[in-house]
Design a protein around this motif. Structure first.
Motif, PDB file in Angstrom:
ATOM      1  N   ALA A 179       1.280   2.566   8.961  1.00 10.81           N
ATOM      2  CA  ALA A 179       2.275   1.873   8.158  1.00 10.81           C
ATOM      3  C   ALA A 179       2.814   0.668   8.916  1.00 10.81           C
ATOM      4  O   ALA A 179       3.139   0.758  10.101  1.00 10.81           O
ATOM      5  CB  ALA A 179       3.418   2.817   7.795  1.00 10.81           C
ATOM      6  N   VAL A 180       2.931  -0.440   8.221  1.00 11.17           N
ATOM      7  CA  VAL A 180       3.464  -1.660   8.816  1.00 11.17           C
ATOM      8  C   VAL A 180       4.509  -2.232   7.859  1.00 11.17           C
ATOM      9  O   VAL A 180       4.167  -2.645   6.741  1.00 11.17           O
ATOM     10  CB  VAL A 180       2.357  -2.708   9.050  1.00 11.17           C
ATOM     11  N   GLY A 233       0.768  -1.241   0.000  1.00 10.22           N
ATOM     12  CA  GLY A 233       0.000   0.000   0.000  1.00 10.22           C
ATOM     13  C   GLY A 233       0.794   1.283   0.000  1.00 10.22           C
ATOM     14  O   GLY A 233       0.216   2.351   0.162  1.00 10.22           O
ATOM     15  N   SER A 234       2.104   1.196  -0.191  1.00  7.12           N
ATOM     16  CA  SER A 234       2.912   2.415  -0.095  1.00  7.12           C
ATOM     17  C   SER A 234       3.055   3.157  -1.419  1.00  7.12           C
ATOM     18  O   SER A 234       3.385   4.348  -1.432  1.00  7.12           O
ATOM     19  CB  SER A 234       4.305   2.085   0.455  1.00  7.12           C
ATOM     20  N   ALA A 248       4.354   7.476   2.345  1.00  9.56           N
ATOM     21  CA  ALA A 248       2.931   7.263   2.098  1.00  9.56           C
ATOM     22  C   ALA A 248       2.077   7.756   3.263  1.00  9.56           C
ATOM     23  O   ALA A 248       1.063   8.432   3.060  1.00  9.56           O
ATOM     24  CB  ALA A 248       2.664   5.777   1.848  1.00  9.56           C
ATOM     25  N   VAL A 249       2.473   7.434   4.482  1.00  7.54           N
ATOM     26  CA  VAL A 249       1.702   7.841   5.653  1.00  7.54           C
ATOM     27  C   VAL A 249       1.697   9.357   5.798  1.00  7.54           C
ATOM     28  O   VAL A 249       0.689   9.953   6.194  1.00  7.54           O
ATOM     29  CB  VAL A 249       2.250   7.159   6.922  1.00  7.54           C
ATOM     30  N   THR A 250       2.807   9.980   5.474  1.00  8.10           N
ATOM     31  CA  THR A 250       2.865  11.442   5.512  1.00  8.10           C
ATOM     32  C   THR A 250       1.822  12.036   4.576  1.00  8.10           C
ATOM     33  O   THR A 250       1.151  13.020   4.902  1.00  8.10           O
ATOM     34  CB  THR A 250       4.262  11.933   5.129  1.00  8.10           C
ATOM     35  N   ALA A 251       1.658  11.422   3.414  1.00 13.38           N
ATOM     36  CA  ALA A 251       0.678  11.910   2.448  1.00 13.38           C
ATOM     37  C   ALA A 251      -0.752  11.548   2.839  1.00 13.38           C
ATOM     38  O   ALA A 251      -1.683  12.324   2.591  1.00 13.38           O
ATOM     39  CB  ALA A 251       0.996  11.339   1.064  1.00 13.38           C
ATOM     40  N   LEU A 252      -0.935  10.395   3.462  1.00 14.46           N
ATOM     41  CA  LEU A 252      -2.281   9.906   3.752  1.00 14.46           C
ATOM     42  C   LEU A 252      -2.870  10.469   5.030  1.00 14.46           C
ATOM     43  O   LEU A 252      -4.088  10.561   5.165  1.00 14.46           O
ATOM     44  CB  LEU A 252      -2.274   8.373   3.828  1.00 14.46           C
ATOM     45  N   GLY A 253      -2.030  10.793   5.995  1.00 21.84           N
ATOM     46  CA  GLY A 253      -2.530  11.362   7.238  1.00 21.84           C
ATOM     47  C   GLY A 253      -2.715  10.340   8.344  1.00 21.84           C
ATOM     48  O   GLY A 253      -2.354   9.165   8.220  1.00 21.84           O
ATOM     49  N   ARG A 297       7.536  -3.425   2.087  1.00 27.82           N
ATOM     50  CA  ARG A 297       8.858  -3.848   2.570  1.00 27.82           C
ATOM     51  C   ARG A 297       9.791  -2.676   2.821  1.00 27.82           C
ATOM     52  O   ARG A 297      10.801  -2.825   3.501  1.00 27.82           O
ATOM     53  CB  ARG A 297       9.483  -4.807   1.559  1.00 27.82           C
ATOM     54  N   SER A 298       9.482  -1.517   2.274  1.00 21.79           N
ATOM     55  CA  SER A 298      10.359  -0.358   2.387  1.00 21.79           C
ATOM     56  C   SER A 298       9.834   0.619   3.425  1.00 21.79           C
ATOM     57  O   SER A 298       8.766   1.217   3.247  1.00 21.79           O
ATOM     58  CB  SER A 298      10.489   0.351   1.029  1.00 21.79           C
ATOM     59  N   GLU A 299      10.582   0.792   4.498  1.00 25.96           N
ATOM     60  CA  GLU A 299      10.171   1.752   5.527  1.00 25.96           C
ATOM     61  C   GLU A 299      10.131   3.165   4.971  1.00 25.96           C
ATOM     62  O   GLU A 299       9.253   3.964   5.330  1.00 25.96           O
ATOM     63  CB  GLU A 299      11.121   1.671   6.716  1.00 25.96           C
ATOM     64  N   THR A 300      11.064   3.482   4.084  1.00 26.84           N
ATOM     65  CA  THR A 300      11.115   4.814   3.489  1.00 26.84           C
ATOM     66  C   THR A 300       9.844   5.111   2.693  1.00 26.84           C
ATOM     67  O   THR A 300       9.226   6.171   2.840  1.00 26.84           O
ATOM     68  CB  THR A 300      12.347   4.953   2.576  1.00 26.84           C
ATOM     69  N   SER A 301       9.444   4.159   1.856  1.00 33.28           N
ATOM     70  CA  SER A 301       8.228   4.348   1.054  1.00 33.28           C
ATOM     71  C   SER A 301       6.991   4.431   1.927  1.00 33.28           C
ATOM     72  O   SER A 301       6.080   5.232   1.672  1.00 33.28           O
ATOM     73  CB  SER A 301       8.077   3.205   0.052  1.00 33.28           C
TER      74      SER A 301
END
Length: 252
Positions: free
Chosen positions: A58-59, A15-16, A48-53, A40-44
């Motif tokens: 994120a897991v 989902g990232s 994504a979470v920054t954009a989604l709110g 699998r990517s913490e960076t991605s």
């Protein structure tokens, strides 16, 4: 903005970025209480979470690793959540020439695309509400013989088969299971899995403009809108199907 998914809780694997991210974004826009996105990517995931709110969680999780999937389940349980929607979306697409494909290549595709889907849904099943919706990301490649994608094509046919079987097996709980089969879609998978350069992507887009009846390659949000239809009450009598979202190319 509407509230079709008000107070709903969902999981979107992979989902990232790409289609998975667009699905998560659309769920939140339409009122979802919480959306767990995995990758699998913490960076991605962080991006994504920054954009989604704040509605997104994120897991870091690899669908090949059953312990990772179990930890996802435990996190959801610890948050006292049950699932209204599961999008088993994580997957890869790698070109391999028949005759030159290694066992490692084959296993990688089937581990992520087939084993990952199977054990994601099976592990989360106790948390999935009766009457919930499960959507499996397949592909138009599940029913064609696209060159140099033999393992990928077969893996997506297996995903399509899961939708049929689980729709039958979960009938007692009224859980709907459907497959979503995108066509050519502009996502980071083109660079990350298919290893296409910009010229090759441009050439594919030109080919799609000439070949796809609608005349262009899809954007992730166009696939996401079809995915949310399957997840919503608008599709409450839709079960076990393959919804092909490809601009019409499979029909010609």
């Amino acid at each position: 903005m509407n509230d079709k998914f008000a107070n709903k809780v969902a999981v979107v694997t992979g989902g990232s970025t790409g289609i998975g991210f667009s699905i998560a974004e659309a769920l939140i826009t339409q009122g979802a209480k919480r959306v767990y996105i995995t990758g699998r990517s913490e960076t991605s995931l962080t991006r994504a979470v920054t954009a989604l709110g704040s509605a997104a969680i994120a897991v870091v999780s690899d669908v090949v690793n059953l312990r990772d999937i179990q930890q996802l389940r435990e996190l959801i349980e610890n948050n006292d959540d049950q699932l209204d929607v599961v999008f088993a979306n994580a997957g890869i697409c790698e070109k391999r020439v028949f005759g030159e494909t290694t066992e490692q290549d084959f296993d990688r595709t089937f581990d992520i695309n087939v084993k990952g889907v199977f054990f994601t849904v099976q592990t989360l099943l106790p948390l999935i509400k009766d009457g919930a919706s499960v959507i499996l990301t397949s592909s138009i490649c599940s029913s064609n013989g696209m060159l140099e994608l033999g393992a990928y094509n077969a893996s997506k046919a297996a995903v399509r088969s899961f939708a049929r079987t689980w729709a039958n097996e979960l009938r007692g709980r009224k859980i709907r299971v459907n497959a979503l089969s995108p066509g050519f879609t502009r996502t980071p998978l083109m660079e990350n899995s298919l290893k296409l350069n910009q010229q090759q992507i441009d050439e594919l887009a030109d080919w799609a403009a000439q070949t796809v009846p609608l005349g262009y390659m899809a954007q992730p949000e166009e696939i996401a809108s079809a995915a949310l239809f399957l997840a919503s009450d608008d599709a409450k009598y839709v079960n076990g199907i393959e919804l092909t979202v490809d601009g019409g190319i499979s029909q010609i």
